[in-house]
Motif scaffolding. Structure first.
Motif, PDB file in Angstrom:
ATOM      1  N   ILE A 273       0.823  -1.006   0.075  1.00  0.00           N
ATOM      2  CA  ILE A 273      -0.030  -0.067   0.042  1.00  0.00           C
ATOM      3  C   ILE A 273       0.761   1.129  -0.041  1.00  0.00           C
ATOM      4  O   ILE A 273       1.607   1.357   0.967  1.00  0.00           O
ATOM      5  CB  ILE A 273      -0.947  -0.020   1.048  1.00  0.00           C
ATOM      6  CG1 ILE A 273      -1.553  -1.340   1.302  1.00  0.00           C
ATOM      7  CG2 ILE A 273      -2.021   1.296   1.322  1.00  0.00           C
ATOM      8  CD1 ILE A 273      -2.740  -1.351   2.614  1.00  0.00           C
ATOM      9  N   ASP A 274       0.982   1.794  -1.153  1.00  0.00           N
ATOM     10  CA  ASP A 274       1.612   3.166  -1.280  1.00  0.00           C
ATOM     11  C   ASP A 274       0.663   4.472  -0.767  1.00  0.00           C
ATOM     12  O   ASP A 274      -0.197   4.701  -0.976  1.00  0.00           O
ATOM     13  CB  ASP A 274       2.008   3.471  -2.635  1.00  0.00           C
ATOM     14  CG  ASP A 274       2.759   4.932  -2.563  1.00  0.00           C
ATOM     15  OD1 ASP A 274       2.794   5.564  -1.814  1.00  0.00           O
ATOM     16  OD2 ASP A 274       3.401   4.986  -3.791  1.00  0.00           O
ATOM     17  N   THR A 275       1.078   4.746   0.634  1.00  0.00           N
ATOM     18  CA  THR A 275      -0.066   5.862   1.316  1.00  0.00           C
ATOM     19  C   THR A 275       0.307   7.264   1.095  1.00  0.00           C
ATOM     20  O   THR A 275      -0.153   8.149   1.656  1.00  0.00           O
ATOM     21  CB  THR A 275       0.239   5.582   3.041  1.00  0.00           C
ATOM     22  OG1 THR A 275       1.548   5.911   3.323  1.00  0.00           O
ATOM     23  CG2 THR A 275      -0.077   3.869   3.180  1.00  0.00           C
TER      24      THR A 275
ATOM     25  N   LYS B 107      -0.318   9.349  -1.166  1.00  0.00           N
ATOM     26  CA  LYS B 107      -1.422  10.202  -1.434  1.00  0.00           C
ATOM     27  C   LYS B 107      -2.767   9.963  -0.767  1.00  0.00           C
ATOM     28  O   LYS B 107      -3.763  10.257  -0.713  1.00  0.00           O
ATOM     29  CB  LYS B 107      -1.911  10.254  -2.894  1.00  0.00           C
ATOM     30  CG  LYS B 107      -0.547  10.793  -3.748  1.00  0.00           C
ATOM     31  CD  LYS B 107      -0.800  11.026  -5.095  1.00  0.00           C
ATOM     32  CE  LYS B 107       0.521  11.852  -5.781  1.00  0.00           C
ATOM     33  NZ  LYS B 107       0.646  11.137  -7.186  1.00  0.00           N
ATOM     34  N   MET B 108      -2.629   9.088   0.350  1.00  0.00           N
ATOM     35  CA  MET B 108      -3.768   8.576   1.096  1.00  0.00           C
ATOM     36  C   MET B 108      -3.854   9.490   2.464  1.00  0.00           C
ATOM     37  O   MET B 108      -3.025   9.793   3.039  1.00  0.00           O
ATOM     38  CB  MET B 108      -3.871   7.289   1.203  1.00  0.00           C
ATOM     39  CG  MET B 108      -3.919   6.335   0.012  1.00  0.00           C
ATOM     40  SD  MET B 108      -3.401   4.498   0.509  1.00  0.00           S
ATOM     41  CE  MET B 108      -5.002   4.017   1.065  1.00  0.00           C
ATOM     42  N   THR B 109      -5.305   9.581   2.927  1.00  0.00           N
ATOM     43  CA  THR B 109      -5.317  10.102   4.368  1.00  0.00           C
ATOM     44  C   THR B 109      -5.012   9.093   5.216  1.00  0.00           C
ATOM     45  O   THR B 109      -5.127   7.746   4.789  1.00  0.00           O
ATOM     46  CB  THR B 109      -6.685  10.835   4.505  1.00  0.00           C
ATOM     47  OG1 THR B 109      -7.713   9.655   4.251  1.00  0.00           O
ATOM     48  CG2 THR B 109      -7.039  12.056   3.274  1.00  0.00           C
ATOM     49  N   LYS B 110      -4.750   9.347   6.521  1.00  0.00           N
ATOM     50  CA  LYS B 110      -4.809   8.251   7.296  1.00  0.00           C
ATOM     51  C   LYS B 110      -5.916   7.415   7.515  1.00  0.00           C
ATOM     52  O   LYS B 110      -6.120   6.063   7.702  1.00  0.00           O
ATOM     53  CB  LYS B 110      -4.559   8.849   8.846  1.00  0.00           C
ATOM     54  CG  LYS B 110      -4.118   8.014   9.823  1.00  0.00           C
ATOM     55  CD  LYS B 110      -3.595   8.847  11.106  1.00  0.00           C
ATOM     56  CE  LYS B 110      -3.689   7.942  12.335  1.00  0.00           C
ATOM     57  NZ  LYS B 110      -3.537   8.615  13.635  1.00  0.00           N
TER      58      LYS B 110
ATOM     59  N   GLU C  27      -8.297   6.708   5.287  1.00  0.00           N
ATOM     60  CA  GLU C  27      -8.162   5.792   3.966  1.00  0.00           C
ATOM     61  C   GLU C  27      -7.408   4.655   4.318  1.00  0.00           C
ATOM     62  O   GLU C  27      -7.605   3.590   3.750  1.00  0.00           O
ATOM     63  CB  GLU C  27      -7.764   6.636   2.839  1.00  0.00           C
ATOM     64  CG  GLU C  27      -8.996   7.672   2.255  1.00  0.00           C
ATOM     65  CD  GLU C  27      -8.277   8.487   0.996  1.00  0.00           C
ATOM     66  OE1 GLU C  27      -9.090   9.179   0.490  1.00  0.00           O
ATOM     67  OE2 GLU C  27      -7.075   8.698   0.943  1.00  0.00           O
ATOM     68  N   VAL C  28      -6.137   4.898   4.631  1.00  0.00           N
ATOM     69  CA  VAL C  28      -5.356   3.967   4.903  1.00  0.00           C
ATOM     70  C   VAL C  28      -5.863   2.710   5.863  1.00  0.00           C
ATOM     71  O   VAL C  28      -5.977   1.702   5.908  1.00  0.00           O
ATOM     72  CB  VAL C  28      -3.765   4.120   5.441  1.00  0.00           C
ATOM     73  CG1 VAL C  28      -2.937   2.876   5.399  1.00  0.00           C
ATOM     74  CG2 VAL C  28      -3.116   5.222   4.521  1.00  0.00           C
TER      75      VAL C  28
ATOM     76  N   GLN D 284      -8.891   2.465   6.757  1.00  0.00           N
ATOM     77  CA  GLN D 284      -9.995   1.546   6.182  1.00  0.00           C
ATOM     78  C   GLN D 284      -9.768   0.494   5.077  1.00  0.00           C
ATOM     79  O   GLN D 284     -10.113  -0.508   5.390  1.00  0.00           O
ATOM     80  CB  GLN D 284     -10.895   2.740   5.453  1.00  0.00           C
ATOM     81  CG  GLN D 284     -12.524   2.545   5.827  1.00  0.00           C
ATOM     82  CD  GLN D 284     -12.840   1.918   6.994  1.00  0.00           C
ATOM     83  OE1 GLN D 284     -12.399   2.596   7.952  1.00  0.00           O
ATOM     84  NE2 GLN D 284     -13.307   0.783   7.123  1.00  0.00           N
ATOM     85  N   LYS D 285      -8.608   0.852   4.654  1.00  0.00           N
ATOM     86  CA  LYS D 285      -8.153  -0.340   3.392  1.00  0.00           C
ATOM     87  C   LYS D 285      -7.623  -1.348   4.428  1.00  0.00           C
ATOM     88  O   LYS D 285      -7.916  -2.668   3.869  1.00  0.00           O
ATOM     89  CB  LYS D 285      -7.152   0.287   2.676  1.00  0.00           C
ATOM     90  CG  LYS D 285      -6.603  -0.679   1.547  1.00  0.00           C
ATOM     91  CD  LYS D 285      -6.044   0.098   0.543  1.00  0.00           C
ATOM     92  CE  LYS D 285      -5.401  -1.001  -0.610  1.00  0.00           C
ATOM     93  NZ  LYS D 285      -5.815  -1.192  -1.721  1.00  0.00           N
TER      94      LYS D 285
END
Ligand code: DC
Length: 226
Positions: free
Chosen positions: A203-205, A207-210, A212-213, A215-216
């Motif tokens: 998972i490349d985080t 560009k993700m919010t905390k 979003e990570v 949740q994934k």
């Protein structure tokens, strides 16, 4: 959580969000969180107390025979570390620990000692454990392996925010240098180096919010319960 004991391995470089994501996922799903880095930090703290000097590479394994390391995952989602009953959760986050930890985490005998301890801690519960070699060495048969990553800039920025939230005044350039150095040490360690297991979910985080990570990761783990 279903009856079978579940092991979730989370690896990744410094500042990739492993611990905060793992703790939050643990809380949401009802897993026990185990912080493997805190064990290396606790041993470094103990050796620094004992020798009261910068650590040199040598055999420290005999020094560990009279210590008991333990960890508690608290109800509020924090994790506390103890040596012989003494709470050293704050002390192990000191910069002095990071400056000396390489000697400890490069030592194969210490690594074997830590790995045995980590496996023992996971015997009773379904767990999520974060580190550098959890999916490759500690639990190669983990039910799910996750590798969290992010660019050096983003990781340095996240670390700086964490420090500032704790009231520490930090220079982002220093943090970036520190992270680059940690990456180099983690990638070149002769045993238990940072490596993505071929079967890990990457998972490349960057560009993700905390959220979003989180949740994934929660979604990935939840699929195991079917
Ligand atoms: O995750 P952390 O930053 O608290 O880890 C502290 C140090 O311990 C880090 O420099 C790398 C080392 N470490 C390790 O070698 N293997 C692990 N499984 C976890 C941490």
């Amino acid at each position: 959580m279903k009856n079978k004991r579940i092991i979730v391995a989370v690896d990744g470089p410094a500042g990739s969000g492993k611990s905060s994501i793992s703790k939050e996922a643990a809380k949401q799903i009802g897993l026990k969180y185990i912080d493997s880095g805190a064990v290396y930090r606790a041993i470094t703290w103990y050796l620094l107390q004992k020798y009261n000097t910068k650590l040199n590479p040598k055999e420290y394994i005999n020094d560990l025979s009279d210590i008991a390391i333990s960890q508690i995952f608290n109800i509020d989602g924090s994790c506390s570390s103890f040596i012989n009953g003494l709470d050293i959760s704050e002390e192990i986050r000191d910069i002095k620990i990071a400056d000396n930890i390489g000697v400890v985490s490069d030592n194969i005998q210490i690594r074997n000692y830590v790995n045995k301890l980590l496996r023992e801690w996971a015997l009773e519960n379904s767990i999520i454990m974060d580190g550098r070699d959890i999916g490759t060495v500690v639990f190669p048969d983990a039910d799910i392996k996750i590798y969290l990553d992010a660019s050096v800039d983003v990781r340095a920025h996240r670390r700086a925010v964490e420090y500032r939230e704790k009231g520490k005044d930090v220079d982002i350039k220093d943090i970036k240098k520190q992270i680059a150095l940690r990456d180099k040490q983690d990638l070149s360690r002769p045993f238990g180096c940072l490596k993505k297991s071929p079967d890990a979910v990457y998972i490349d985080t960057t560009k993700m919010t905390k959220n979003e990570v989180i949740q994934k990761v929660v979604n990935l783990i939840s699929k195991l319960q079917i």
